[in-house]
Every structure is written in C-alpha cells, then in structure tokens.
Design an enzyme around this catalytic site. Structure first.
Site, short mmCIF file in Angstrom:
data_model
loop_
_atom_site.label_atom_id
_atom_site.label_comp_id
_atom_site.label_asym_id
_atom_site.label_seq_id
_atom_site.Cartn_x
_atom_site.Cartn_y
_atom_site.Cartn_z
N SER A 1 63.20 2.40 -83.92
CA SER A 1 62.81 1.12 -84.53
C SER A 1 61.34 1.14 -84.87
O SER A 1 60.52 1.75 -84.16
CB SER A 1 63.09 -0.02 -83.56
N TYR B 1 63.05 -3.47 -75.24
CA TYR B 1 63.59 -2.80 -76.43
C TYR B 1 62.57 -1.81 -76.99
O TYR B 1 62.90 -0.65 -77.27
CB TYR B 1 63.95 -3.85 -77.48
#
Length: 454
Positions: free
Chosen positions: A162, A175
């Site tokens: 990401s 995350y």
C-alpha cells in the site's frame, strides 16, 4: 539467411507469445475473490495463466470467478495458518499438474474503525498483522521453497502492499506497519533468491475503489481522496492488475526487489482521520495554533544516570525497579507499566529477538512473530499512560537492518520496519500532547543479540 517465410513464422510466434505471455504458467492469487485480487486473477488468466483463486470467506464470489475463467480453481485458505498455506500450494499443483510459477500475495484486511494506536485493541492488531504480515510471510516462504528455479523463465513473486507506507496516515498504524514489514521482507527476499531467476517485487496501490477502501469512510473523505489526486479520481482495480501482470512476465526479469507505487501520482497523503474516526472534510476558518514558550533543553525532574549507575551528584537517589515481562503478552505489559512509578515520562521499547543467517525459506513462524506485537503493546500502553503536557518521550529501538536489508535478516528487518511505521503514525496521533515518538536504529553493536549465531 532467413527467408520471408521464416521471418513471418518468427513474427507470428512473437505475436502469440506477447498475447499469452503466461501460457503454461500456474499462478496463485491470495485474496482473489474480490477487489484488487479479483482483477489480478482475471488479468493473469487473460495473459494465459492457469489461476488458483485463493479466498478465505467469499466462497460464492471465488467460485463464480473461477467458473468464468478458462483454467482456474477456487481454493479456500486462511493465509495466517501455516498448514493452510501449504495446502494452497499443494492444491495448485494437484489441479494443474505443475508447481506454481507465480505467487501474488494480495490477501489483506483493515480495521475500518481507523483507531489510533492508543485505542487499538490487541485483537484488532493481531487480526491485521496476522493476515497482512504473517500471512504474507507464510506465502512468501512457501513460494521461496516451491517455485521452479532457473530454466527458460524464472518464478515471479508479487506482494500487494500500500502507498500508506510512504504517508503514514493516522488511524492506519497496524495496517501501515504490516505493509511496511512486507516491503522490507520482499526487498530482502529478492537478494536471497540470487541465482534462481525468481524475482520478488511489491505493488503499492493508492486509494482504490474497493469495498475495503470505502468501509468506514464518509462521502466527504472519499471525495477528498479523489479530488486531491493528480488524476482527479480514485484508482480502480483495473489500474493495478496490469502492473502486477507485467511483473509476472519474463519481460520483467530486470525489475527485482522494487516497490512500485500505483497511486496516480499522489505521493504524500494528508492525514484524513481525526480522533480515530473518518474525517468529514476540512472545515473552514483559521486553525487555532498555540506556540509553546521555549524551555531550556533539560530533563526536568528526570534523572541522567552516570556511568555505573548509583547516585547523581547533587541529586536525589535514583529510583529503579526490575520487573520481568514478556512484552508479547498483553497482561504482562500492563503489569509492567503498573510496576513502574507513577507519572511515567519516558518509555524505551528495546526488547527484541534476532536469529541471524536464516533465509526466508528457513525462518520459522515463531521467530517471525516475536518483535512486532511486543512493540505494539508497549507503544499502545505508553500512548495511553504517558503524562500529557509534560513532554513525555517514547523511543523504540529498531535497526539499521531496515535500510540495509541484508540477506538472513528478513524476519528481523521486517518486524523492525513495522515498528518504524507504527512509531511514525503514533507521532501524528499524539498531536497536542507534547509526547514525542521516535526510533533509534543502531547498526552492528557488540551485544549477545548481535553476535549470536553470526
């Protein structure tokens, strides 16, 4: 000398090869039933690959996708489970009569409450890290041991991470940490696979229109992501799949150990989350900015220990206690803080383990799990307990191995990269508290941890 017929035959073969560059290859795509993973699975199939659609819960969607592709099967597997990952690779070989040539480690989860580190439960952290980090590790390790080596075309490993690893938005600490650790592992793995013709890369999408991205976000927040992108829109799964597809081809052999950010050009994301909840858009008016009066740089009320400990001349006696604690145990960390004197001002998260000279293929899951969870529990406790307004300090001891990515240190470097990402997020979340959060990353230091097994 080649005649026209020979040239035409070569041209025809080249055209066929470019149309189906993955013909005869077997690809595993984890998290392949929905979102980005679904688009990747379909794209690899269109490139000629036989595809294993890995999924954990969306059985109907996975089965329908597999049924719509010419050579595909859907296989249920919890990537956080060691035996399930092994079975996933076994299923690929059983279905297509060949070991897999390609792994796309895409499975991922996100806490859509977007909690700060201080408000993140251990269960939430374990779930995110279990799937995103441990799951990726188990898949990467299995691929390193089972993908075919050498030959006319080497194996391909692609981890979907990401772009938050470069922006560290608040509310994404677990995350971001999990994805940063995967990027560190993949870069190290690319070095360890020297001589095998297997490449390992990451693709790091930006804001992409999937159910996971939309979950828990207001319309205003979603609009802000789109409007502030140079392309003035959100990404689509179809924007990501061709990037992954290229990395899986023989033409991408010279791309190795890289993180490719597929985000429309948005390199630095503003923090869109406040107080742990999705933001509803920027409010008008001026911000209330208070500039604190500078104080002399000294540790007021804190004691600097001279070498050898003991008393500090002209100061009261140092108060010190020893407390045993397994930092990976939530109750033990809470008890550790309870044993400390009141008004804690400084926390140094230094506990860690390292097993040197173990390649990713030989690293046990237990060795891998050790550092990140312990640091998270200590950071969370510190974020909740350190005195506000009095200049609390959080220091996490990480490692220069994060930058050097030396072979044999990938589990250690991955865990420390995760801690660095968390600390950067914590520093933003503690805005207004006068508590700072930083990392110190030592290089080789003459300690038993460093010299063990080296």
């Amino acid at each position: 000398m080649a005649g026209p017929a020979d040239i035409a035959a070569v041209a025809a073969a080249a055209a066929a090869s470019s149309a189906q560059p993955l013909a005869g290859r077997v690809a595993i795509v984890t998290g392949g039933s929905r979102g980005i993973g679904r688009a990747i699975a379909a794209h690899l199939s269109a490139m000629g690959a036989s595809v294993v659609v890995g999924y954990s819960s969306s059985a109907a969607e996975a089965e329908s996708l597999a049924a719509s592709l010419p050579r595909a099967v859907a296989v249920r597997a919890d990537v956080a489970d060691e035996s399930a990952v092994r079975s996933l690779f076994d299923a690929a070989e059983s279905a297509f009569g060949s070991p897999p040539h390609i792994l796309v480690a895409n499975a991922g989860v996100l806490d859509d409450a977007y909690p700060t580190v201080a408000a993140t439960s251990a269960a939430s952290f374990d779930r995110v890290v279990g799937v995103n980090l441990r799951g990726a590790f188990l898949c990467l390790r299995e691929a390193a041991n089972r993908l075919p080596r050498g030959g006319e075309g080497g194996g391909r490993i692609v981890a979907v991470t990401s772009s938050v690893t470069g922006s560290h938005p608040t509310g994404y600490a677990a995350y971001t940490a999990s994805k940063a650790a995967v990027e560190a592992m993949v870069r190290t793995m690319a070095k360890e696979l020297k001589g095998t013709r297997i490449t390992a890369n990451c693709v790091a999408p930006g804001a992409t229109a999937t159910d996971m991205f939309f979950a828990g976000k207001s319309e205003e927040t979603v609009r802000m992501y789109a409007e502030t992108n140079p392309m003035e829109r959100l990404g689509e799964p179809g924007d990501i799949a061709p990037v992954v597809g290229f990395l899986c081809t023989d033409a991408a052999e010279w791309v190795n150990g890289q993180v490719i950010r597929a985000n429309g050009g948005r390199h630095r994301l503003r923090s869109l989350l406040a107080d742990g909840a999705p933001a509803a858009g920027r409010q008008g008016g001026h911000r209330d900015v208070r500039v604190a009066r500078h104080r002399p740089r000294q540790l007021r009320g804190r004691i600097r220990l001279p070498r050898g400990g003991g008393r500090v001349p002209g100061r009261r006696a140092v108060h010190a206690v020893a407390a045993r604690a397994d930092v990976a145990d939530e109750a033990a960390v809470r008890a550790l803080y309870g044993a400390a004197p009141p008004h804690i001002l400084v926390v140094v998260a230094c506990a860690g383990v390292m097993k040197a000279d173990a390649t990713l293929a030989a690293t046990s899951a237990a060795d891998f799990d050790a550092n990140t969870r312990g640091a998270f529990l200590c950071l969370r406790e510190a974020a909740n307990r350190l005195r506000r307004g009095g200049g609390g300090r959080i220091l996490a001891v990480t490692s220069s191995a994060v930058a050097s990515l030396s072979p044999g240190f990938k589990a250690y470097a991955g865990s420390k990269a995760a801690v660095e990402a968390m600390v950067r997020g914590v520093a933003k979340e503690l805005k207004g508290t006068r508590v700072t959060a930083n990392c110190v990353a030592p290089g080789p230091v003459a300690t038993t941890c460093w010299t063990y097994d080296i």
